[in-house]
Scaffold this motif. Structure first.
Motif, PDB file in Angstrom:
ATOM      1  N   GLY A 114      61.082 -39.664  -8.247  1.00  0.00           N
ATOM      2  CA  GLY A 114      61.986 -38.812  -8.682  1.00  0.00           C
ATOM      3  C   GLY A 114      61.423 -37.140  -8.682  1.00  0.00           C
ATOM      4  N   SER A 115      60.552 -37.004  -8.127  1.00  0.00           N
ATOM      5  CA  SER A 115      60.048 -35.677  -7.911  1.00  0.00           C
ATOM      6  C   SER A 115      60.784 -35.010  -6.771  1.00  0.00           C
ATOM      7  N   ALA A 116      60.818 -33.665  -6.555  1.00  0.00           N
ATOM      8  CA  ALA A 116      61.421 -33.004  -5.428  1.00  0.00           C
ATOM      9  C   ALA A 116      60.727 -33.578  -3.966  1.00  0.00           C
ATOM     10  N   ALA A 117      59.351 -33.591  -4.306  1.00  0.00           N
ATOM     11  CA  ALA A 117      58.460 -33.790  -3.239  1.00  0.00           C
ATOM     12  C   ALA A 117      58.584 -35.286  -2.782  1.00  0.00           C
ATOM     13  N   SER A 118      59.477 -36.295  -3.715  1.00  0.00           N
ATOM     14  CA  SER A 118      59.293 -37.623  -3.303  1.00  0.00           C
ATOM     15  C   SER A 118      60.761 -37.834  -2.488  1.00  0.00           C
ATOM     16  N   ILE A 119      61.530 -36.845  -2.366  1.00  0.00           N
ATOM     17  CA  ILE A 119      62.733 -36.935  -1.807  1.00  0.00           C
ATOM     18  C   ILE A 119      62.638 -37.255  -0.207  1.00  0.00           C
ATOM     19  N   LYS A 120      63.378 -38.035   0.128  1.00  0.00           N
ATOM     20  CA  LYS A 120      63.241 -38.414   1.759  1.00  0.00           C
ATOM     21  C   LYS A 120      63.969 -37.353   2.399  1.00  0.00           C
ATOM     22  N   GLN A 121      62.892 -36.794   3.311  1.00  0.00           N
ATOM     23  CA  GLN A 121      63.295 -35.519   4.130  1.00  0.00           C
ATOM     24  C   GLN A 121      63.357 -35.867   5.673  1.00  0.00           C
ATOM     25  N   GLY A 122      64.355 -35.167   6.244  1.00  0.00           N
ATOM     26  CA  GLY A 122      64.645 -35.252   7.890  1.00  0.00           C
ATOM     27  C   GLY A 122      63.358 -35.004   8.485  1.00  0.00           C
ATOM     28  N   LEU A 123      63.627 -35.078   9.971  1.00  0.00           N
ATOM     29  CA  LEU A 123      62.727 -34.616  10.974  1.00  0.00           C
ATOM     30  C   LEU A 123      62.257 -33.015  10.774  1.00  0.00           C
ATOM     31  N   ASP A 124      63.273 -32.417  10.596  1.00  0.00           N
ATOM     32  CA  ASP A 124      63.147 -30.944  10.507  1.00  0.00           C
ATOM     33  C   ASP A 124      62.414 -30.477   9.222  1.00  0.00           C
ATOM     34  N   LEU A 125      62.210 -31.164   8.402  1.00  0.00           N
ATOM     35  CA  LEU A 125      61.665 -30.740   7.070  1.00  0.00           C
ATOM     36  C   LEU A 125      60.326 -31.733   7.159  1.00  0.00           C
ATOM     37  N   ALA A 126      60.361 -32.834   7.309  1.00  0.00           N
ATOM     38  CA  ALA A 126      59.101 -33.534   7.203  1.00  0.00           C
ATOM     39  C   ALA A 126      58.580 -34.386   8.257  1.00  0.00           C
ATOM     40  N   GLY A 127      59.334 -34.472   9.416  1.00  0.00           N
ATOM     41  CA  GLY A 127      58.548 -35.172  10.435  1.00  0.00           C
ATOM     42  C   GLY A 127      59.130 -36.799  10.290  1.00  0.00           C
ATOM     43  N   GLY A 128      58.385 -37.545  11.108  1.00  0.00           N
ATOM     44  CA  GLY A 128      58.588 -38.869  11.135  1.00  0.00           C
ATOM     45  C   GLY A 128      57.971 -39.594  12.214  1.00  0.00           C
ATOM     46  N   VAL A 129      58.772 -40.685  12.553  1.00  0.00           N
ATOM     47  CA  VAL A 129      58.258 -41.709  13.655  1.00  0.00           C
ATOM     48  C   VAL A 129      59.121 -41.183  15.060  1.00  0.00           C
ATOM     49  N   SER A 130      58.383 -41.278  16.091  1.00  0.00           N
ATOM     50  CA  SER A 130      58.978 -40.959  17.519  1.00  0.00           C
ATOM     51  C   SER A 130      58.817 -42.121  18.371  1.00  0.00           C
ATOM     52  N   ILE A 131      59.746 -43.061  18.798  1.00  0.00           N
ATOM     53  CA  ILE A 131      59.593 -44.125  19.706  1.00  0.00           C
ATOM     54  C   ILE A 131      60.037 -43.981  21.053  1.00  0.00           C
ATOM     55  N   THR A 132      59.445 -44.208  22.100  1.00  0.00           N
ATOM     56  CA  THR A 132      60.152 -44.146  23.485  1.00  0.00           C
ATOM     57  C   THR A 132      60.118 -45.647  24.004  1.00  0.00           C
ATOM     58  N   TYR A 133      61.520 -45.976  24.377  1.00  0.00           N
ATOM     59  CA  TYR A 133      61.669 -47.219  25.039  1.00  0.00           C
ATOM     60  C   TYR A 133      61.798 -46.992  26.379  1.00  0.00           C
ATOM     61  N   GLN A 134      61.671 -48.000  27.551  1.00  0.00           N
ATOM     62  CA  GLN A 134      62.029 -47.771  28.686  1.00  0.00           C
ATOM     63  C   GLN A 134      62.602 -49.012  29.371  1.00  0.00           C
ATOM     64  N   VAL A 135      63.696 -48.795  30.031  1.00  0.00           N
ATOM     65  CA  VAL A 135      64.650 -49.849  30.430  1.00  0.00           C
ATOM     66  C   VAL A 135      63.761 -50.784  31.256  1.00  0.00           C
ATOM     67  N   VAL A 136      63.988 -52.299  31.226  1.00  0.00           N
ATOM     68  CA  VAL A 136      63.349 -52.904  32.232  1.00  0.00           C
ATOM     69  C   VAL A 136      64.126 -53.401  33.029  1.00  0.00           C
ATOM     70  N   GLY A 137      63.378 -53.528  34.173  1.00  0.00           N
ATOM     71  CA  GLY A 137      63.939 -53.799  35.520  1.00  0.00           C
ATOM     72  C   GLY A 137      63.390 -52.632  36.658  1.00  0.00           C
ATOM     73  N   GLU A 138      63.870 -53.104  37.988  1.00  0.00           N
ATOM     74  CA  GLU A 138      63.467 -52.152  38.896  1.00  0.00           C
ATOM     75  C   GLU A 138      64.646 -51.204  39.097  1.00  0.00           C
ATOM     76  N   GLU A 139      65.863 -51.719  39.016  1.00  0.00           N
ATOM     77  CA  GLU A 139      67.053 -50.860  39.276  1.00  0.00           C
ATOM     78  C   GLU A 139      67.125 -49.814  38.350  1.00  0.00           C
ATOM     79  N   GLU A 140      67.647 -48.313  38.892  1.00  0.00           N
ATOM     80  CA  GLU A 140      67.962 -47.219  37.698  1.00  0.00           C
ATOM     81  C   GLU A 140      69.273 -47.636  37.007  1.00  0.00           C
ATOM     82  N   PRO A 141      69.412 -47.794  35.904  1.00  0.00           N
ATOM     83  CA  PRO A 141      70.479 -47.936  35.094  1.00  0.00           C
ATOM     84  C   PRO A 141      71.562 -46.833  35.242  1.00  0.00           C
ATOM     85  N   ASP A 142      72.897 -47.064  35.274  1.00  0.00           N
ATOM     86  CA  ASP A 142      73.742 -46.075  35.534  1.00  0.00           C
ATOM     87  C   ASP A 142      74.012 -45.373  34.022  1.00  0.00           C
TER      88      ASP A 142
END
Length: 730
Positions: free
Chosen positions: A34-62
């Motif tokens: 219930g505290s202000a510090a417990s409010i879920k915050q966005g990336l700009d205010l509190a950060g978070g998780v960054s995940i990078t995916y890569q396309v599977v396959g040899e051909e470049e996707p359009d």
């Protein structure tokens, strides 16, 4: 209310104020719920998780496949947060940033690996693939025993509808099974009971709602145009840094204090009641943000600022009405009762129109737009409660304690009517000129630079540079020591920074850099910070605000304006009121866009929030004036409408000025104290507040008169009858 009830009311209020204040600051339990510090915050205010995916396959996707995959992933990750971002990196990678979480492994496990999905019949033929599924949602359906059973509801695309109809018509007679295969594994094997020809299917047999949700998530994530695999995942720090957040909180506290002092100084006892109610409003907002699990970001702060302004606005309308009644000879007690009654319609209409906009934006928008709508809607509801119930209860309690002299409540002064209508030609000309300057500036810059506005990387993409420093630097150090040097190279102040937690890596996002600029940046980092150039990587990134998101935001704003027009038309029984209000909204938006164009203010994610804030603010101010025009017309008729409009605007002028002033103060303090990224957001918002006040006071009333004259019906001069001539009698 007698003296005893007055004392009880005040005691209960202050106990509630202190109790809720404690929870808002310190929270409850070990996790500080219930505290202000417990409010879920966005990336700009509190950060978070960054995940990078890569396309599977040899051909470049359009580009079409990448765009479709990004859009579908955006819909998927918004289950974690409305502020999650998905954008392209390089030619075959997709980055996902999810705020408010710190366990990348848990997110990856729940999100799943976006692999291939197919629907296969019992003979092994693929009848559908993932791209044939438009949506999959968990829900409930009444079974044969009348119980609510968990199910998965499928919606096919147009092409998928045809394929599924053919497959189910063949399978239904023998109740054959259609296997749902994800990444080579069977995740569900439902039997076909009936032919399904309308593209709407239901999968039953779920053991629990959680099982239904997991299957629906698997189908949604498998319905991507491309197969992806995880390349890397990191926990990233806040984009704005702790200093920016601390300054914003300090600015908010100072702004609130100034507003409270202002209200008490101007309105005395009513002002004190509203100040106390405003404190309760802030506490309730904090608790409800936590309770509804709303992700708070900088645009969300804009929604709260707007709702604080509207909370003050409701009180100002009420207090002005009370003073008018006292000036008319009513007792303080009677004046308070009548004042609240007369102010009710304006308060309800103003808040409902803004609430309609928030509802449409929340339903139709996504990402930043939805987050803004959530905080705005919450603030509107709470502000109406505090203004109409809490402030009134406190004023009645003070009166019951013996504070009854009218000098503590004020008396409206007779003001000379200001002739706004006669100056409409000047007002219209100035507005048109400012808007034209904006369009001309956009045209000139479009020819010179290829960009009508100074779009930031959120809109047009740019370059993401991952730098490994030799020491762990704070965001504040990076902003003070590194960012200015990067800005010299890019010639642009729009540089975003993120720290990768647990490492010395920092990600810098800038406008698109060419090969020479990348080399210059590497050299600068080596010369000033001894960074090894071989550890620095740079990739092109797409816009974090997709074209679909921009289109959704535009459509949502247009639908909001249409809904507000219809509501105002319904409430005021005159479509010209609605047309004038919507025209004022368009005017305000165009003036602010002109400001962005002429002064080359960076157009980023906060631009959408700024425009939406102005729309919500302007309509509320306009409604108050229209409400007074309507009231005066009922009492006086329509014999001299220009004079009536002038008088109505004059009567509500103090409300327009005071409300604008209090809201302007909140944003101005944010501008003075905040860091550069905050100021970049606050400045156009200040322009919008001033413009919204101007259009409501100087444009809407005169424009309504013009529209009324154009669309009005002609009447005979004397309203008499035409009869045949009668001869006089003898």
């Amino acid at each position: 209310m007698n003296r005893k009830k007055g004392i009880i009311t005040l005691v209960v209020f202050f106990v509630l104020l202190v109790g809720l204040g404690y929870v808002a600051v310190f929270g409850v339990g070990a996790d500080h719920s219930g505290s202000a510090a417990s409010i879920k915050q966005g990336l700009d205010l509190a950060g978070g998780v960054s995940i990078t995916y890569q396309v599977v396959g040899e051909e470049e996707p359009d580009s079409a496949e990448m765009s479709d995959t990004i859009y579908k992933l955006q819909q998927r990750v918004e289950a974690y947060s409305t502020e999650a971002q998905v954008y392209q990196e390089g030619s075959d990678r997709i980055d996902i940033e999810i705020p408010g979480v710190s366990d990348a492994d848990a997110v990856l496990e729940e999100l799943g690996r976006p692999g291939s999905l197919s629907f296969v019949d019992s003979e092994g033929n693929t009848v559908l693939d993932g791209t044939d599924i438009a949506d999959a949602e968990a829900g409930y359906q009444t079974d044969s025993l009348g119980n609510q059973a968990p199910v998965v509801q499928l919606t096919m695309t147009e092409e998928g509808t045809e394929k599924f109809a053919e497959a189910t018509e063949a399978a239904a007679p023998t109740h054959d099974i259609i296997y749902i295969i994800y990444d080579g594994e069977v995740v569900s094997s439902p039997a076909v009971n009936d032919p399904i020809t309308d593209g709407q299917a239901v999968i039953t047999g779920m053991a629990s709602f959680e099982e239904a949700e997991n299957l629906a998530s698997t189908i949604r994530i498998g319905g991507l145009s491309l197969e992806l695999e995880e390349l890397r995942s990191n926990v990233v720090g806040a984009q704005l840094g702790s200093e920016a957040i601390e300054r914003s909180l300090i600015a908010g506290a100072i702004g609130m204090a100034i507003v409270i002092i202002f209200m008490i100084a101007v309105y005395w006892i009513p002002g004190l009641a509203s100040a106390l109610a405003l404190c309760l409003y802030v506490e309730l907002t904090v608790l409800l943000l936590y309770g509804f699990d709303i992700t708070l970001t900088l645009p969300g702060v804009a929604g709260i600022i707007l709702s604080i302004g509207m909370a003050v606005d409701a009180n100002v309308i009420i207090f002005a009405r009370i003073r008018e009644e006292i000036a008319a000879g009513k007792s303080v007690k009677t004046a308070m009762k009548i004042g609240f009654q007369k102010a009710l319609s304006a308060i309800i209409d103003g808040n409902v129109t803004t609430l309609i906009a928030a509802a449409v934006l929340g339903f139709m928008g996504s990402g930043t737009v939805r987050g803004f709508a959530q905080t705005l809607a919450l603030g509107i509801v709470v502000s109406m409660f505090t203004a109409l119930f809490v402030t009134r209860s406190l004023m009645n309690a003070f009166y019951a304690l013996g504070i009854r002299d009218e000098k503590f409540y004020g008396r409206a002064k007779e003001r000379k009517t200001i002739h706004f209508v006669s100056k409409k030609a000047i007002f219209f000309t100035v507005s048109i000129a400012v808007i034209l300057v904006g369009f001309i500036s956009m045209g000139v810059y479009q020819v010179r630079t290829g960009q009508a506005l100074n779009y930031s990387l959120e809109f047009v993409g740019g370059t993401s540079t991952n730098v490994t420093f030799n020491e762990d630097m704070s965001i504040e150090q990076i902003d003070e020591e590194v960012v200015p040097l990067i800005e010299e190279i890019t010639g642009d102040g729009n540089v975003q920074t993120q720290k990768v937690q647990g490492t010395t890596q920092v990600i810098f996002k800038t406008r698109t850099l060419d090969a020479d600029e990348r080399e210059e940046m590497n050299q600068m980092l080596e010369d000033h910070f001894s960074v090894d150039p071989s550890t620095t990587t740079a990739e092109s990134i797409s816009s974090t605000i997709s074209s679909e998101t921009r289109q959704e935001a535009l459509v949502a704003v247009l639908v909001s304006a249409l809904c507000m027009l219809v509501y105002v038309w319904f409430r005021f029984k005159d479509v010209r009121f609605g047309a004038s209000a919507v025209t004022a909204l368009i005017h305000d938006v165009l003036v602010v866009v002109a400001f962005y164009a002429v002064f080359r203010v960076s157009v980023g994610s906060t631009f959408i929030a700024c425009i939406l804030t102005i729309v919500g603010y302007s309509i509320n101010a306009t409604i108050v004036i229209f409400d007074r025009i309507r009231e005066n017309m009922k009492a006086e008729g329509t014999d001299n409408l220009p004079e009536l409009v002038d008088r109505s605007i004059t009567q509500t002028l103090s409300r327009s000025i005071f409300t604008s002033l209090t809201t302007f103060i909140m944003v101005a303090v944010l501008y003075v104290i905040g860091v550069s990224s905050i100021r970049e957001f606050a400045l156009p918002l200040m322009i919008g507040i001033a413009c919204g006040t101007y259009s409501s006071v100087c444009i809407t009333g005169p424009l309504w008169l013009v529209l009324r004259k154009i669309g009005g019906k002609k009447k005979t001069q004397d309203g008499g009858k035409i009869t045949k001539k009668v001869k006089a009698g003898k």
